[in-house]
Design a protein around this motif. Structure first.
Motif, PDB file in Angstrom:
ATOM      1  N   LEU A 123       9.107 -14.619   0.450  1.00 13.58           N
ATOM      2  CA  LEU A 123       9.168 -14.019   1.778  1.00 13.58           C
ATOM      3  C   LEU A 123       8.228 -12.821   1.858  1.00 13.58           C
ATOM      4  N   ASP A 124       7.997 -12.328   3.060  1.00  7.52           N
ATOM      5  CA  ASP A 124       7.152 -11.146   3.259  1.00  7.52           C
ATOM      6  C   ASP A 124       8.016  -9.904   3.036  1.00  7.52           C
ATOM      7  N   LEU A 125       7.942  -9.322   1.837  1.00  2.85           N
ATOM      8  CA  LEU A 125       8.834  -8.240   1.458  1.00  2.85           C
ATOM      9  C   LEU A 125       8.311  -6.888   1.924  1.00  2.85           C
ATOM     10  N   SER A 126       9.236  -6.014   2.309  1.00  2.00           N
ATOM     11  CA  SER A 126       8.899  -4.629   2.597  1.00  2.00           C
ATOM     12  C   SER A 126       8.568  -3.913   1.289  1.00  2.00           C
ATOM     13  N   VAL A 127       8.008  -2.699   1.403  1.00  2.00           N
ATOM     14  CA  VAL A 127       7.684  -1.930   0.193  1.00  2.00           C
ATOM     15  C   VAL A 127       8.943  -1.690  -0.632  1.00  2.00           C
ATOM     16  N   ARG A 128      10.047  -1.375   0.043  1.00  2.00           N
ATOM     17  CA  ARG A 128      11.305  -1.136  -0.648  1.00  2.00           C
ATOM     18  C   ARG A 128      11.739  -2.386  -1.407  1.00  2.00           C
ATOM     19  N   ASP A 129      11.677  -3.537  -0.747  1.00  2.00           N
ATOM     20  CA  ASP A 129      12.122  -4.767  -1.389  1.00  2.00           C
ATOM     21  C   ASP A 129      11.158  -5.220  -2.477  1.00  2.00           C
ATOM     22  N   GLN A 130       9.880  -4.863  -2.335  1.00  2.00           N
ATOM     23  CA  GLN A 130       8.950  -5.146  -3.431  1.00  2.00           C
ATOM     24  C   GLN A 130       9.374  -4.388  -4.690  1.00  2.00           C
ATOM     25  N   GLY A 131       9.808  -3.138  -4.486  1.00  2.00           N
ATOM     26  CA  GLY A 131      10.291  -2.361  -5.626  1.00  2.00           C
ATOM     27  C   GLY A 131      11.534  -2.961  -6.236  1.00  2.00           C
ATOM     28  N   ARG A 132      12.468  -3.377  -5.387  1.00  2.00           N
ATOM     29  CA  ARG A 132      13.695  -4.001  -5.903  1.00  2.00           C
ATOM     30  C   ARG A 132      13.360  -5.276  -6.668  1.00  2.00           C
ATOM     31  N   ALA A 133      12.451  -6.065  -6.125  1.00  2.00           N
ATOM     32  CA  ALA A 133      12.057  -7.303  -6.799  1.00  2.00           C
ATOM     33  C   ALA A 133      11.398  -7.005  -8.138  1.00  2.00           C
ATOM     34  N   ALA A 134      10.572  -5.957  -8.165  1.00  2.00           N
ATOM     35  CA  ALA A 134       9.929  -5.578  -9.433  1.00  2.00           C
ATOM     36  C   ALA A 134      10.961  -5.161 -10.457  1.00  2.00           C
ATOM     37  N   TRP A 135      11.991  -4.419 -10.002  1.00  2.00           N
ATOM     38  CA  TRP A 135      13.037  -3.996 -10.936  1.00  2.00           C
ATOM     39  C   TRP A 135      13.770  -5.199 -11.511  1.00  2.00           C
ATOM     40  N   VAL A 136      14.129  -6.170 -10.674  1.00  2.00           N
ATOM     41  CA  VAL A 136      14.805  -7.365 -11.172  1.00  2.00           C
ATOM     42  C   VAL A 136      13.907  -8.094 -12.162  1.00  2.00           C
ATOM     43  N   GLY A 137      12.607  -8.175 -11.833  1.00  2.00           N
ATOM     44  CA  GLY A 137      11.679  -8.866 -12.725  1.00  2.00           C
ATOM     45  C   GLY A 137      11.589  -8.213 -14.084  1.00  2.00           C
ATOM     46  N   ILE A 138      11.522  -6.877 -14.119  1.00  2.00           N
ATOM     47  CA  ILE A 138      11.422  -6.190 -15.416  1.00  2.00           C
ATOM     48  C   ILE A 138      12.745  -6.281 -16.164  1.00  2.00           C
ATOM     49  N   ALA A 139      13.852  -6.269 -15.438  1.00  2.00           N
ATOM     50  CA  ALA A 139      15.156  -6.387 -16.090  1.00  2.00           C
ATOM     51  C   ALA A 139      15.317  -7.755 -16.742  1.00  2.00           C
ATOM     52  N   LEU A 140      14.682  -8.765 -16.164  1.00  2.00           N
ATOM     53  CA  LEU A 140      14.788 -10.111 -16.736  1.00  2.00           C
ATOM     54  C   LEU A 140      14.114 -10.213 -18.092  1.00  2.00           C
ATOM     55  N   LEU A 158       5.928  -0.419 -12.067  1.00  2.00           N
ATOM     56  CA  LEU A 158       7.327  -0.305 -11.635  1.00  2.00           C
ATOM     57  C   LEU A 158       7.774   1.155 -11.674  1.00  2.00           C
ATOM     58  N   ALA A 159       7.399   1.877 -12.734  1.00  2.00           N
ATOM     59  CA  ALA A 159       7.779   3.288 -12.842  1.00  2.00           C
ATOM     60  C   ALA A 159       7.181   4.102 -11.701  1.00  2.00           C
ATOM     61  N   GLU A 160       5.934   3.845 -11.391  1.00  2.00           N
ATOM     62  CA  GLU A 160       5.278   4.597 -10.318  1.00  2.00           C
ATOM     63  C   GLU A 160       5.863   4.257  -8.958  1.00  2.00           C
ATOM     64  N   LEU A 161       6.215   2.996  -8.755  1.00  2.00           N
ATOM     65  CA  LEU A 161       6.850   2.600  -7.506  1.00  2.00           C
ATOM     66  C   LEU A 161       8.228   3.246  -7.380  1.00  2.00           C
ATOM     67  N   ALA A 162       8.930   3.380  -8.486  1.00  2.00           N
ATOM     68  CA  ALA A 162      10.264   3.991  -8.482  1.00  2.00           C
ATOM     69  C   ALA A 162      10.197   5.429  -8.001  1.00  2.00           C
ATOM     70  N   VAL A 163       9.162   6.156  -8.412  1.00  2.00           N
ATOM     71  CA  VAL A 163       9.023   7.552  -8.001  1.00  2.00           C
ATOM     72  C   VAL A 163       8.840   7.634  -6.493  1.00  2.00           C
ATOM     73  N   GLY A 164       8.029   6.724  -5.945  1.00  2.00           N
ATOM     74  CA  GLY A 164       7.813   6.724  -4.507  1.00  2.00           C
ATOM     75  C   GLY A 164       9.073   6.441  -3.727  1.00  2.00           C
ATOM     76  N   LEU A 165       9.913   5.552  -4.231  1.00  2.00           N
ATOM     77  CA  LEU A 165      11.151   5.207  -3.534  1.00  2.00           C
ATOM     78  C   LEU A 165      12.232   6.261  -3.708  1.00  2.00           C
ATOM     79  N   ALA A 166      12.157   7.031  -4.794  1.00  2.00           N
ATOM     80  CA  ALA A 166      13.242   7.965  -5.119  1.00  2.00           C
ATOM     81  C   ALA A 166      13.383   9.067  -4.090  1.00  2.00           C
ATOM     82  N   ALA A 167      12.308   9.393  -3.372  1.00  2.00           N
ATOM     83  CA  ALA A 167      12.395  10.460  -2.380  1.00  2.00           C
ATOM     84  C   ALA A 167      13.403  10.127  -1.295  1.00  2.00           C
TER      85      ALA A 167
END
Length: 910
Positions: free
Chosen positions: A429-446, A461-470
């Motif tokens: 699907l066409d993911l938002s920036v937030r959902d791209q981060g969530r998807a990346a987290w699931v991928g790395i957790a796998l 993933l780490a750099e994206l996490a910082v952007g979302l953390a705000a």
């Protein structure tokens, strides 16, 4: 019951054990119609005859995704005992089964509540708990039942679980299995002749061939043959037995009146619903009044037992489902959804089943059901609800959100294949920036625990996490943990590590946040080591109010080389994690506690934590933690000279090696190296230890290797490989500048002393001794031993005896027998006798017995001890009875004195 003598005796023995005061559990496994229910019914009748109370619960296919539905059936039968439970257990159980609108703190606390409820009831009268059709029971209920089943050996309580297949929910519980095989040809013929005498030879042979030893087939196929001329029973050509049996029941259903068929279909779809619900829904579906008389033809046809809603066999339910058209099933689900007002979860599932295409209203209802399931601890139920909600969702953004939430729950419940499938759907699907981060987290957790993950993806993933953390700090921290843990378990490369560490530094959270401190320790323990150690020391000064934070900080302390600090921080978390029922986190905390004890040389404390951690890690489905605990057990065995060290090491390696779990593999090699060193196999010791320092080796770990520096240098010096050790120390010495890591600095100082020429060695040994932290007695004894060996070799026996004696006493007090034996050998070589220490009475206890003894010595009751250790009070009593003879005591009042004497000796020496 022909041909089932062995199985009947096994169940009879289980019932008799319960009647006589001891418990147990068994899984009765077999294909549909193989005789499971008949066998268990006989056991239940036997139990009733012995004065054993029988409780039953039945898994229902349509309620497989309703959290704790099966548990509710059992709790309802024991509801009078709920108010007698301890407060936290009472609240957790009431929330889990829907008696209170509160969140369940942890499903394992529900398991303890169920265990206590059953154990208390069994004290009044022995119990037999029968769980039928467990393959259709919701996962949360089966998790609770598995928890109970592993803890009832000492209670007058028997649990029998009946299932068609041993899936991960039951197979992982480790319960004994009673598998029912098909009847032999001889017994099959005997049974067929009993139920259908006078058959012609050809028909008899065909029936025996089709039945294939299945008792239900042997009894039902002749009935079908008589009632419908064999059209369904003996259809030509290959046909699975279960489908053939379903057709025999379907044939009977097709001959019933319309209102009877409607009521039966509704009963099949309504799970554990009531007769009134089914009759009302039938009236709504048919547009005419339907009364209880509609059941009469079904009773006459032998499809239901009596005038209730109990089907004669589970295959009847399946046959009704297949006999109905898709339109009839949808209409029936719609009628049930309309009738189930006030039951939102059941209503949501029926509304979804009545829906053929996208339906946001039905999807929202299931989304709400998922939320309620999570509040009750039903992760698997919530996962099922979100998956179905996503299927009903047309809006791409809402669909992506539900798919990603479901993927996260699949990870949490140990279903990586399901998580990967859901993640792939979301990424289409066409993911938002937030959902791209969530998807990346699931991928790395796998790929957590795999050394094959891509470093670039980890850093991104780490750099994206910082952007979302705000905007979403919780989500940002969770994503950042995914990246950092890949740095710990795997090897993303130095560039990725630097980018991850920089991302951690930019995280917009308070500097003393426990997550942030731990994140820095796990990704950059050298570069950020000084700041981490200062933060950890400050955290120790605050009050212990955050068990999750203390658990994280304890792991951080191990990573920066401060095992004594790790032990103190982690110890603060244990009681609170037990009280909250957070057994997954408790397993990780105990793993840290065991690892710290192994590095501190405290064998008794290490065994105590490792045994419990191993059991909890297995029970909570954490294979990497389980591998770490086995590696730590190998280390403990090496410290005390236990020959089981290699067996534990090999067991850890079997789990850790396929996934490239470097921390576990590093500890395995250090355990092997230490065992070989204490046995005088210096070449082998060097070979094992060098692997931990070789970046090309799967056992390499950039930080845990600090704990093996001194052992590696000693093994190198004694195996003519001193030059390799010098090269290594030249590489590691600069790392001691940015970090005051006790493990690294102690290892470097002793390593330099071991490599020094005679003229410079003694000052180096004295410096190494002065640098050992006061809370690390094993390391101090280790330096004393090395200094004593050097003094003896340089013809200063009197001086050597003083330091060797100090080393031996500490090693003895800690239980580090292998090192104590080395000190004894050196003392004898220096001209002093040093007899072996007699085993203390407390050392004869198992780890569990020691834990029980310690709590009993503090004055806790059996019930309070059971709450702490997640066992029944009767199990606690059994442990006490077993340990009294070992300790030479006759009552719990004497325990404090016996344990106190052993502990005081150890503390005085240390």
């Amino acid at each position: 019951m022909l041909g089932r003598e062995t199985e009947r005796r096994a169940l009879a023995a289980l019932v008799e054990r319960a009647a006589s005061g001891a418990g147990g559990a068994v899984v009765v496994l077999g294909a549909p119609g193989i005789g499971k229910s008949t066998l268990v019914a006989e056991a239940a009748a036997r139990a009733a005859g012995h004065g054993v109370r029988v409780l039953t619960a039945v898994g229902v296919e349509s309620e497989e995704d309703v959290a704790c539905a099966g548990l509710h059936q059992l709790v309802h039968q024991l509801r009078d005992g709920i108010d007698d439970l301890p407060g936290p257990q009472r609240a957790a159980l009431r929330a889990a089964v829907g008696l209170a609108d509160e969140a369940v703190p942890d499903l394992y606390l529900v398991g303890l509540a169920a265990l206590t409820l059953l154990s208390d009831a069994a004290v009044k009268a022995p119990l037999l708990v029968v769980v039928e059709d467990a393959h259709w029971m919701d996962r949360a209920s089966l998790d609770v039942l598995g928890f109970v089943a592993r803890r009832i050996e000492s209670d007058p309580l028997a649990l029998v679980v009946v299932t068609r297949g041993l899936d991960d929910r039951l197979g992982g519980a480790g319960l004994p299995v009673l598998a029912l095989d098909p009847l032999t040809d001889e017994v099959s013929g005997e049974l067929l002749d009993a139920v259908a005498p006078g058959l012609g030879p050809q028909v008899r042979r065909r029936l025996l061939e089709e039945a294939a030893g299945n008792p239900l087939a042997l009894t039902e196929l002749p009935v079908a043959l008589r009632s419908v001329g064999g059209a369904y029973a003996l259809t030509p050509g290959p046909l699975p037995l279960t489908e053939r049996l379903e057709r025999t029941f379907t044939a009977r259903v097709s001959r019933l009146p319309v209102d009877t068929r409607a009521v039966l279909l509704l009963a099949a779809l309504n799970g554990d619903g009531t007769l009134d619900e089914c009759l009302a829904a039938a009236a709504r579906m048919l547009g005419t009044a339907v009364g209880v008389a509609a059941l009469g033809p079904a009773v006459d046809a032998g499809l239901v037992a009596g005038w209730g809603m109990v089907f004669r066999h589970p295959l009847v339910r399946s046959a009704l489902h297949h006999a109905a058209t898709a339109a009839e099933r949808q209409a029936a689900h719609a009628a049930l959804a309309a009738e189930l007002q006030g039951q939102p979860d059941r209503q949501a599932w029926h509304r979804a089943a009545a829906t053929a295409g996208p339906d946001e209203h039905a999807a929202r209802d299931l989304d709400s059901t998922a939320g309620r399931a999570l509040r009750r601890g039903g992760v698997a139920a919530a996962l099922g609800a979100l998956r179905r909600a996503a299927e009903l969702t047309a809006d791409p953004s809402a669909r992506a959100d539900r798919l990603l939430r479901a993927a996260e729950l699949a990870l949490e419940s140990g279903q990586p294949a399901v998580a990967a499938h859901l993640l792939a759907q979301a990424r289409s699907l066409d993911l938002s920036v937030r959902d791209q981060g969530r998807a990346a987290w699931v991928g790395i957790a796998l790929v957590e625990g795999s050394a094959q993950g891509e470093g670039t993806a980890t850093a991104e993933l780490a750099e994206l996490a910082v952007g979302l953390a705000a905007g979403e700090p919780v989500l940002g921290l969770r994503m950042l943990w995914g990246a950092v843990l890949h740095c710990f378990w795997g090897e993303p490369g130095p560039d990725a590590r630097r980018r991850v560490a920089a991302a951690v530094d930019r995280m917009p959270v308070d500097a003393d946040n426990a997550d942030l401190v731990a994140l820095r320790a796990y990704c950059a323990p050298v570069e950020r080591g000084r700041a981490v150690l200062e933060s950890l020391a400050g955290q120790l000064e605050r009050s212990a109010e955050d068990p999750e934070g203390d658990q994280l900080l304890g792991g951080a302390a191990v990573t920066v080389g401060a095992p004594a600090l790790a032990s103190r921080l982690t110890a603060r978390s244990l009681d609170a994690l037990r009280a909250q029922g957070r057994l997954s986190m408790l397993a990780r905390a105990l793993c840290v506690q065991a690892g710290s004890a192994a590095r501190l040389g405290d064998v008794r404390a290490g065994h105590l934590a490792a045994e419990e951690a191993a059991e909890l890690a297995r029970e909570t489905g954490q294979p990497l933690v389980h591998a770490m605990v086995h590696a730590i057990r190998a280390q403990l065995a090496a410290v005390c000279g236990d020959p089981e060290a290699e067996a534990w090491a090999a067991e850890a390696e079997r789990t850790a090696l396929p996934g490239g779990a470097r921390p576990a593999l590093a500890i395995v090699q250090m355990a092997r190296g230490q065992a070989a060193l204490c046995q005088g196999r210096y070449g082998d010791a060097f070979g094992h230890l060098r692997r931990v320092f070789d970046p090309a080796d799967p056992a390499f770990h950039p930080w845990l290797r600090f704990y093996g520096v001194a052992e590696l240098v000693e093994a190198a010096v004694r195996s003519d490989s001193a030059e390799a050790a010098r090269v290594l120390l030249e590489e590691l010495t600069p790392l001691g500048e940015p970090t005051p890591s006790p493990a690294l600095l102690c290892g470097l100082r002793l390593g330099h002393a071991l490599l020094s020429p005679p003229s410079a060695a003694e000052p180096r040994y004295r410096e190494a001794l002065d640098a050992v932290p006061v809370d690390w007695p094993f390391e101090r004894a280790r330096v004393h031993l090395a200094l004593g060996e050097w003094l003896r070799r340089h013809r200063r026996p009197a001086e050597s005896r003083v330091v060797l004696q100090a080393a031996r006493e500490v090693f003895d007090a800690l239980g580090a027998s292998a090192w104590a034996e080395r000190a004894r050998q050196e003392l004898r070589a220096a001209g002093a006798s040093s007899p072996r220490r007699d085993l203390a009475a407390v050392d004869r206890l198992t780890s569990t017995e020691l834990h029980v003894a310690q709590l009993a010595a503090q004055g806790l009751t059996n019930r309070e001890i059971g709450e702490r250790l997640y066992v029944s009070p009767r199990t606690v009593s059994t442990h006490l009875q077993r340990m009294f003879p070992k300790l030479g005591v006759t009552s719990r009042g004497e325990l404090a004195a016996v344990l106190g004497a052993a502990m005081t000796y150890a503390e005085d020496v240390v």
